[in-house]
Structure formats: C-alpha cells, structure tokens
Write a protein that holds these residues in place. Structure first.
Motif, short mmCIF file in Angstrom:
data_model
loop_
_atom_site.label_atom_id
_atom_site.label_comp_id
_atom_site.label_asym_id
_atom_site.label_seq_id
_atom_site.Cartn_x
_atom_site.Cartn_y
_atom_site.Cartn_z
N GLY A 46 -28.32 52.99 12.57
CA GLY A 46 -28.27 51.82 13.06
C GLY A 46 -27.55 50.85 12.52
O GLY A 46 -27.49 49.74 12.91
N THR A 47 -28.15 50.90 10.96
CA THR A 47 -27.34 49.54 10.22
C THR A 47 -26.59 49.97 9.49
O THR A 47 -25.87 50.50 9.46
N LEU A 48 -26.39 47.92 8.74
CA LEU A 48 -24.86 47.69 8.10
C LEU A 48 -25.85 48.13 6.65
O LEU A 48 -26.25 46.45 6.69
N LEU A 49 -25.00 47.81 5.49
CA LEU A 49 -25.62 47.64 4.11
C LEU A 49 -24.20 46.54 4.06
O LEU A 49 -23.43 47.01 3.42
N LYS A 50 -25.20 45.65 3.43
CA LYS A 50 -23.81 44.81 2.84
C LYS A 50 -24.30 44.24 0.94
O LYS A 50 -25.98 44.04 1.52
N LYS A 51 -23.40 44.06 0.16
CA LYS A 51 -24.31 44.31 -1.18
C LYS A 51 -24.70 42.93 -1.79
O LYS A 51 -24.46 41.87 -0.50
N PHE A 52 -25.48 42.68 -1.87
CA PHE A 52 -27.36 41.52 -1.76
C PHE A 52 -26.45 41.07 -2.38
O PHE A 52 -25.54 40.98 -3.23
N CYS A 53 -26.91 39.25 -1.80
CA CYS A 53 -26.55 37.90 -2.18
C CYS A 53 -27.71 37.20 -1.77
O CYS A 53 -28.24 37.60 -0.63
N GLU A 54 -28.45 36.90 -2.40
CA GLU A 54 -29.35 35.76 -2.77
C GLU A 54 -29.63 34.81 -1.58
O GLU A 54 -30.07 34.77 -0.79
N GLU A 55 -28.58 33.90 -1.76
CA GLU A 55 -28.31 32.75 -0.82
C GLU A 55 -27.79 33.63 0.59
O GLU A 55 -28.66 32.58 2.03
N GLU A 56 -27.28 34.49 0.85
CA GLU A 56 -27.77 35.26 1.83
C GLU A 56 -28.63 35.64 2.92
O GLU A 56 -28.88 35.43 3.85
N ARG A 57 -28.88 35.93 1.89
CA ARG A 57 -31.14 37.12 2.32
C ARG A 57 -31.27 35.59 3.31
O ARG A 57 -32.93 35.81 3.65
N GLN A 58 -31.98 34.17 2.31
CA GLN A 58 -32.10 33.70 2.84
C GLN A 58 -31.99 32.65 4.02
O GLN A 58 -32.70 32.34 4.62
N MET A 89 -28.74 45.19 7.96
CA MET A 89 -29.14 44.74 8.92
C MET A 89 -28.68 45.47 10.32
O MET A 89 -27.52 46.83 9.62
N ASP A 90 -28.15 44.87 11.19
CA ASP A 90 -27.57 45.99 12.10
C ASP A 90 -26.38 46.22 12.18
O ASP A 90 -25.90 45.20 12.27
N ASN A 91 -25.66 47.52 12.65
CA ASN A 91 -24.85 47.18 13.08
C ASN A 91 -23.87 46.81 13.68
O ASN A 91 -24.72 47.43 14.78
#
Ligand code: I3P
Length: 306
Positions: A46-58, A89-91
């Motif tokens: 039940g997860t979704l993977l989104k291309k990494f972005c450091e600002e978004e992770r923060q 993250m959760d889908n």
C-alpha cells in the motif's frame, strides 16, 4: 497529476496518502493525472514511491510530527529501486474503489522567490515553455520572446497563473479523472468562478453528497492549517490538494507535493491570505482554500447551505 494504473503524479515533488492503513485491499494501482511523467512507482504494502527530492523529504519528516499529519500521506522514509532513490509514502488510493481523482494546485503563486532570484542572476530562456505557451495562445509571447523562440520559466509560470484562476482565486484545477475515464487536463484557461464551478460539478457529476464530503474535509483542513506550526513557518508553493472519491460515496482530500515548500527564516511567519509582494513570501494558500470552500458551498442546493 492524474493517475493511470501504476505510477501517478508529479515527478519531482510529491506524494499521497495518509491515515489509510498499510494493508492493501486490492491489487495496487496509482493513477497519475498531471505533472512530470515517470515520477512515481507503486511500492509494496500500500505504498507509493516518488522520485527523491530532499526538500520534500524534509517537509514530510516535519509534517509527521505536526497537527497536519492526518491531511498528508504517511511518510515512510527513503528507498532505492534500480539505482534511483524514492521517498516512500502511503498510496492514498488504496482503499477506494475505482476512484475519481482531482488535483488542485493551491496558492496565488506557483514559483518560489528563489526562482525569481535565479531567473535574474542566470536567465535561462526555455524553448519548451515557449512552445507550450504558443500552443495555448500564439499571441502571448513578447516580440523579444518570439525572436528567441524561448521564455524564462518564471515568465511562463506567471503567464499560466494569470491565464488560469491562480491569480484571481488562489488555486487552479490542474486536472481530474472520473472513475474509469480518461484524464481531463484542459483547464489552462479555466479562470472565472463560474468556469471553475462548472469543472468541479463535472468532476463530482453533480452529486451533492460528494460535495458535502469534500466540504466537510476542507473545512477541517482549514481549521488545522490555521493552527499548524508547520504551516505558519513555511512558504507552501506548487503544492496540491488531491481529491478522491468513489461510487460508495467515500471522499478524501490530502495535501501533496512539497518539493517547492520552504521553511521561512525564524523571524518570519505567514498568514497565507495576504497578497504577495516580493520579499514577504506570502503564498495565498488559505485565500485559495477560502475561495474553493466558497465555490463548493455554492454548488450545494440552497436548502443545504450551512
Ligand atoms: C509546468 C508546471 C509545473 C512546473 C513545470 C512546468 O507547466 O508549471 O508546475 O514544475 O516546470 O513546465 P505546465 O503545467 O504548463 O506543463 P515545477 O512546479 O516543479 O517547477 P519544469 O518544466 O521546469 O518542470
């Protein structure tokens, strides 16, 4: 933003899903309606993977400890697949049945102040954006832009804002997909209240029950935003609200896309309603949410108005 089975939304920055449990009830899918293609892939459980972005992770890390947590997808850290890092993250679609989804980009501005700075320091005219511009309005480029066959990104973004309802209402519809249908993304010129209302009505297929569900959730979100420490201390630009409903009448709205959300300097807080003047960092997010709530309210039969 929208979704076709498997990978969904924007490439660079965002995510979905929130309070939903991680146990999938059916084969996973993710539908992308708009945004950068190829940014998403479906994860396990039940997860979704989104291309990494450091600002978004923060942002997600901070949001997991904020009162806004129920309104964003639960964040599960960074994973690697095929040598590419992803934020996991959760889908958000997991517990819906053949959902309808809509992406509304919030705020009166879609570029961060930093981008204006760089556009002045190191201007990089973009041919792809010139082409996108003339495809919508051949008269839009200035003589200089026409000569260069290119436009600056900030100029393109400002043009998109004023053509749509971003400037006048503080949000715009990026696209939607009704259950099992094609994506509709032709909203670049959807600007007036009436045009926006017509598009929203088409998304909910004139179903007042669904409008009610969305309104309830948006009003809760507004209350929480007004109290959130995270929201007070961040410039939230280019972030979307993801609307999801299905034939069972279930509705949900979540905040997604935090790749252009920036922490403010300690002395500065925003009210998210004041007009933007360069330097004040205001993003118009709550002004847009007020307008969205107002428009949805007017879509209800008069007897139902709160
Ligand atoms: C795109 C849209 C995206 C923006 C992208 C634009 O324009 O404004 O938000 O990405 O910039 O091309 P359109 O919707 O008209 O296709 P960011 O928000 O991440 O800046 P990009 O081409 O530099 O990715």
């Amino acid at each position: 933003m929208f979704y076709e089975k498997s990978a969904w939304k924007k490439q660079k920055n965002c995510g979905t899903s929130s309070l939903l449990p991680m146990t999938p009830t059916k084969p996973q899918e993710w539908l992308q309606v708009v945004g950068h293609a190829g940014s998403f892939r479906v994860g396990d459980c039940g997860t979704l993977l989104k291309k990494f972005c450091e600002e978004e992770r923060q942002c997600y890390l901070r949001l997991m400890g904020d009162t806004l947590r129920p309104f964003v997808p639960a964040y599960h850290g960074v994973v690697q697949r095929d040598e590419q890092n992803y934020n996991m993250m959760d889908n958000l679609l997991t517990h819906f049945n053949s959902p309808a989804i809509m992406d509304c980009k919030m705020g009166s501005r879609t570029y961060i102040e930093e981008e204006l700075f760089w556009a002045r320091e190191r201007p990089k005219p973009r041919k792809d954006m010139y082409e996108k511009m003339v495809a919508v309005d051949p008269e839009a480029p200035t003589p200089q832009e026409r000569e260069q066959q290119a436009v600056l990104k900030t100029r393109y973004m400002q043009w998109r804002e004023s053509l749509s309802s971003t400037t006048t209402l503080g949000f715009r519809i990026e696209g939607f997909r009704r259950s099992n249908e094609e994506c509709h993304t032709n909203f670049k010129r959807t600007k007036s209240r009436d045009q926006v209302m017509e598009a929203l009505d088409s998304f909910v297929e004139s179903n007042s029950h669904i409008v009610w569900g969305y309104l309830r959730r948006l009003k809760q979100l507004r209350q929480v935003l007004e109290l959130s420490d995270f929201f007070r201390a961040h410039e939230v630009v280019g972030s979307s609200l993801l609307f999801v409903h299905d034939w069972t009448g279930r509705t949900g709205v979540w905040m997604i896309d935090f790749g252009k959300t920036r922490a403010l300097p300690p002395h500065l807080t925003l009210d998210h309603r004041s007009p933007w003047v360069e330097g004040n960092r205001e993003d118009g997010y709550l002004w847009g949410l007020d307008n969205l709530i107002d428009i949805l309210t007017k879509m209800l039969p008069v007897t139902c108005h709160p």
